[in-house]
Design a protein around this motif. Structure first.
Motif, PDB file in Angstrom:
ATOM      1  N   LEU A 182      75.438  20.268  68.773  1.00 40.31           N
ATOM      2  CA  LEU A 182      75.215  21.573  67.785  1.00 40.31           C
ATOM      3  C   LEU A 182      76.607  22.768  67.740  1.00 40.31           C
ATOM      4  O   LEU A 182      76.623  23.602  67.620  1.00 40.31           O
ATOM      5  CB  LEU A 182      73.919  22.148  68.040  1.00 40.31           C
ATOM      6  N   SER A 183      76.990  21.959  69.758  1.00 42.06           N
ATOM      7  CA  SER A 183      78.338  23.556  69.350  1.00 42.06           C
ATOM      8  C   SER A 183      77.845  24.584  70.018  1.00 42.06           C
ATOM      9  O   SER A 183      78.207  25.752  69.248  1.00 42.06           O
ATOM     10  CB  SER A 183      79.580  23.678  68.462  1.00 42.06           C
ATOM     11  N   LYS A 184      77.103  24.620  70.933  1.00 46.74           N
ATOM     12  CA  LYS A 184      76.217  25.514  71.563  1.00 46.74           C
ATOM     13  C   LYS A 184      75.647  25.710  72.633  1.00 46.74           C
ATOM     14  O   LYS A 184      75.395  24.320  73.798  1.00 46.74           O
ATOM     15  CB  LYS A 184      74.029  25.816  70.247  1.00 46.74           C
TER      16      LYS A 184
ATOM     17  N   SER B  90      58.283  30.671  78.472  1.00 44.00           N
ATOM     18  CA  SER B  90      59.510  31.527  78.318  1.00 44.00           C
ATOM     19  C   SER B  90      60.686  31.386  77.658  1.00 44.00           C
ATOM     20  O   SER B  90      60.881  30.551  77.176  1.00 44.00           O
ATOM     21  CB  SER B  90      60.208  30.015  80.137  1.00 44.00           C
ATOM     22  N   ASP B  91      61.645  31.777  78.211  1.00 40.12           N
ATOM     23  CA  ASP B  91      63.149  31.627  77.220  1.00 40.12           C
ATOM     24  C   ASP B  91      63.552  30.381  77.335  1.00 40.12           C
ATOM     25  O   ASP B  91      64.134  30.171  75.784  1.00 40.12           O
ATOM     26  CB  ASP B  91      64.174  32.832  77.726  1.00 40.12           C
ATOM     27  N   ARG B  92      62.992  29.590  78.427  1.00 43.58           N
ATOM     28  CA  ARG B  92      63.545  27.946  78.545  1.00 43.58           C
ATOM     29  C   ARG B  92      62.412  27.266  77.465  1.00 43.58           C
ATOM     30  O   ARG B  92      63.084  26.678  76.611  1.00 43.58           O
ATOM     31  CB  ARG B  92      63.673  27.733  79.924  1.00 43.58           C
ATOM     32  N   GLY B  93      61.872  28.017  77.429  1.00 47.94           N
ATOM     33  CA  GLY B  93      60.055  27.165  76.442  1.00 47.94           C
ATOM     34  C   GLY B  93      61.297  27.174  75.658  1.00 47.94           C
ATOM     35  O   GLY B  93      61.012  26.710  74.944  1.00 47.94           O
ATOM     36  N   ARG B  94      60.985  28.697  74.906  1.00 47.47           N
ATOM     37  CA  ARG B  94      61.063  28.405  73.437  1.00 47.47           C
ATOM     38  C   ARG B  94      63.410  28.209  73.091  1.00 47.47           C
ATOM     39  O   ARG B  94      63.078  27.157  72.092  1.00 47.47           O
ATOM     40  CB  ARG B  94      60.934  29.795  73.001  1.00 47.47           C
ATOM     41  N   VAL B  95      64.144  27.719  74.085  1.00 47.79           N
ATOM     42  CA  VAL B  95      65.049  27.335  73.455  1.00 47.79           C
ATOM     43  C   VAL B  95      65.107  25.616  73.033  1.00 47.79           C
ATOM     44  O   VAL B  95      65.018  24.563  72.222  1.00 47.79           O
ATOM     45  CB  VAL B  95      66.486  27.641  74.442  1.00 47.79           C
ATOM     46  N   MET B  96      64.033  25.093  74.239  1.00 46.72           N
ATOM     47  CA  MET B  96      63.667  23.579  74.226  1.00 46.72           C
ATOM     48  C   MET B  96      63.089  23.200  73.299  1.00 46.72           C
ATOM     49  O   MET B  96      62.685  22.806  72.592  1.00 46.72           O
ATOM     50  CB  MET B  96      62.923  23.446  75.728  1.00 46.72           C
ATOM     51  N   ALA B  97      61.386  24.785  72.752  1.00 48.34           N
ATOM     52  CA  ALA B  97      60.961  24.385  71.652  1.00 48.34           C
ATOM     53  C   ALA B  97      61.715  24.378  70.379  1.00 48.34           C
ATOM     54  O   ALA B  97      61.878  23.070  69.275  1.00 48.34           O
ATOM     55  CB  ALA B  97      60.517  24.808  71.219  1.00 48.34           C
ATOM     56  N   ILE B  98      62.872  25.010  70.054  1.00 44.59           N
ATOM     57  CA  ILE B  98      64.056  24.973  68.532  1.00 44.59           C
ATOM     58  C   ILE B  98      65.136  23.643  68.930  1.00 44.59           C
ATOM     59  O   ILE B  98      64.841  23.238  67.277  1.00 44.59           O
ATOM     60  CB  ILE B  98      64.507  26.277  68.711  1.00 44.59           C
ATOM     61  N   TYR B  99      65.539  23.407  70.250  1.00 49.26           N
ATOM     62  CA  TYR B  99      66.628  22.956  69.723  1.00 49.26           C
ATOM     63  C   TYR B  99      66.430  21.853  70.746  1.00 49.26           C
ATOM     64  O   TYR B  99      67.335  20.473  70.878  1.00 49.26           O
ATOM     65  CB  TYR B  99      67.898  23.158  70.939  1.00 49.26           C
ATOM     66  N   GLY B 100      65.336  21.695  70.973  1.00 45.54           N
ATOM     67  CA  GLY B 100      65.396  20.178  72.268  1.00 45.54           C
ATOM     68  C   GLY B 100      65.613  20.095  73.764  1.00 45.54           C
ATOM     69  O   GLY B 100      66.145  21.735  73.863  1.00 45.54           O
ATOM     70  N   LYS B 101      65.939  18.472  74.040  1.00 44.37           N
ATOM     71  CA  LYS B 101      66.661  18.853  75.555  1.00 44.37           C
ATOM     72  C   LYS B 101      67.713  19.114  74.780  1.00 44.37           C
ATOM     73  O   LYS B 101      69.015  18.411  73.964  1.00 44.37           O
ATOM     74  CB  LYS B 101      65.679  17.220  76.090  1.00 44.37           C
ATOM     75  N   PRO B 102      68.662  19.612  76.256  1.00 46.25           N
ATOM     76  CA  PRO B 102      70.350  19.989  76.500  1.00 46.25           C
ATOM     77  C   PRO B 102      70.442  18.528  76.503  1.00 46.25           C
ATOM     78  O   PRO B 102      70.693  18.028  77.059  1.00 46.25           O
ATOM     79  CB  PRO B 102      70.046  21.170  77.033  1.00 46.25           C
TER      80      PRO B 102
ATOM     81  N   TYR C 134      72.020  30.872  88.045  1.00 48.17           N
ATOM     82  CA  TYR C 134      72.175  30.651  86.429  1.00 48.17           C
ATOM     83  C   TYR C 134      71.848  28.740  86.116  1.00 48.17           C
ATOM     84  O   TYR C 134      72.442  28.595  86.913  1.00 48.17           O
ATOM     85  CB  TYR C 134      73.036  31.474  85.733  1.00 48.17           C
ATOM     86  N   GLU C 135      71.872  28.774  85.248  1.00 50.50           N
ATOM     87  CA  GLU C 135      72.214  27.765  84.890  1.00 50.50           C
ATOM     88  C   GLU C 135      72.539  27.863  82.724  1.00 50.50           C
ATOM     89  O   GLU C 135      72.328  28.706  82.244  1.00 50.50           O
ATOM     90  CB  GLU C 135      70.622  27.009  84.189  1.00 50.50           C
ATOM     91  N   VAL C 136      73.248  26.915  82.683  1.00 50.32           N
ATOM     92  CA  VAL C 136      73.566  27.024  80.988  1.00 50.32           C
ATOM     93  C   VAL C 136      73.341  25.621  80.505  1.00 50.32           C
ATOM     94  O   VAL C 136      73.498  24.424  81.022  1.00 50.32           O
ATOM     95  CB  VAL C 136      75.952  26.982  81.205  1.00 50.32           C
ATOM     96  N   TRP C 137      73.039  25.457  79.231  1.00 47.44           N
ATOM     97  CA  TRP C 137      72.923  24.953  78.702  1.00 47.44           C
ATOM     98  C   TRP C 137      73.249  24.222  77.779  1.00 47.44           C
ATOM     99  O   TRP C 137      73.692  25.208  76.785  1.00 47.44           O
ATOM    100  CB  TRP C 137      70.549  24.927  77.810  1.00 47.44           C
ATOM    101  N   PHE C 138      74.513  23.576  76.698  1.00 48.35           N
ATOM    102  CA  PHE C 138      75.155  22.714  76.558  1.00 48.35           C
ATOM    103  C   PHE C 138      73.876  21.866  75.467  1.00 48.35           C
ATOM    104  O   PHE C 138      73.617  20.722  76.119  1.00 48.35           O
ATOM    105  CB  PHE C 138      76.013  22.300  77.227  1.00 48.35           C
ATOM    106  N   TYR C 139      74.293  21.753  74.316  1.00 51.77           N
ATOM    107  CA  TYR C 139      74.591  21.065  72.901  1.00 51.77           C
ATOM    108  C   TYR C 139      74.985  20.960  72.563  1.00 51.77           C
ATOM    109  O   TYR C 139      75.687  21.359  71.300  1.00 51.77           O
ATOM    110  CB  TYR C 139      73.843  21.561  72.122  1.00 51.77           C
ATOM    111  N   ASN C 140      75.917  19.967  72.894  1.00 49.64           N
ATOM    112  CA  ASN C 140      76.992  19.069  72.481  1.00 49.64           C
ATOM    113  C   ASN C 140      77.192  18.704  70.912  1.00 49.64           C
ATOM    114  O   ASN C 140      77.955  19.924  69.601  1.00 49.64           O
ATOM    115  CB  ASN C 140      77.749  18.170  73.520  1.00 49.64           C
TER     116      ASN C 140
END
Length: 96
Positions: A74-76, A39-51, A66-72
């Motif tokens: 990484l400024s993403k 899934s899209d969320r799973g791929r982001v999780m695999a690359i960046y870890g938990k938000p 909708y959901e917004v995931w913040f990676y503070n």
């Protein structure tokens, strides 16, 4: 794994362990008829870890959850939309 992420002095490659932990988390939390890591969320999780934080919006004017995931650190941020309303959140913003 050892060629790409050498860990001198370690018997277990920590990067590999972390990656598979992320895949397992995605499978447990984002499966929707197929493995969660696909899934899209799973791929982001695999690359960046938990938000760092997640903003969930289930009821909006247009009716699209909708959901917004913040990676503070990484400024993403990533926005996922569930256009069908069945929990299949798709990435609405570019991953890079």
């Amino acid at each position: 794994w050892n060629d790409k992420f050498p860990c001198p002095g370690e018997s277990v490659n920590g990067k590999m362990v972390e990656y598979y932990a992320r895949i397992n988390y995605a499978d447990e939390n984002f499966s929707n008829g197929s493995p969660g890591w696909e899934s899209d969320r799973g791929r982001v999780m695999a690359i960046y870890g938990k938000p760092s934080e997640v903003e969930r919006n289930l009821f909006e004017e247009d009716g699209t959850p909708y959901e917004v995931w913040f990676y503070n650190h990484l400024s993403k941020r990533f926005v996922f939309r569930d256009k069908q309303g069945f929990g299949d959140y798709r990435l609405a913003t570019p991953i890079w």
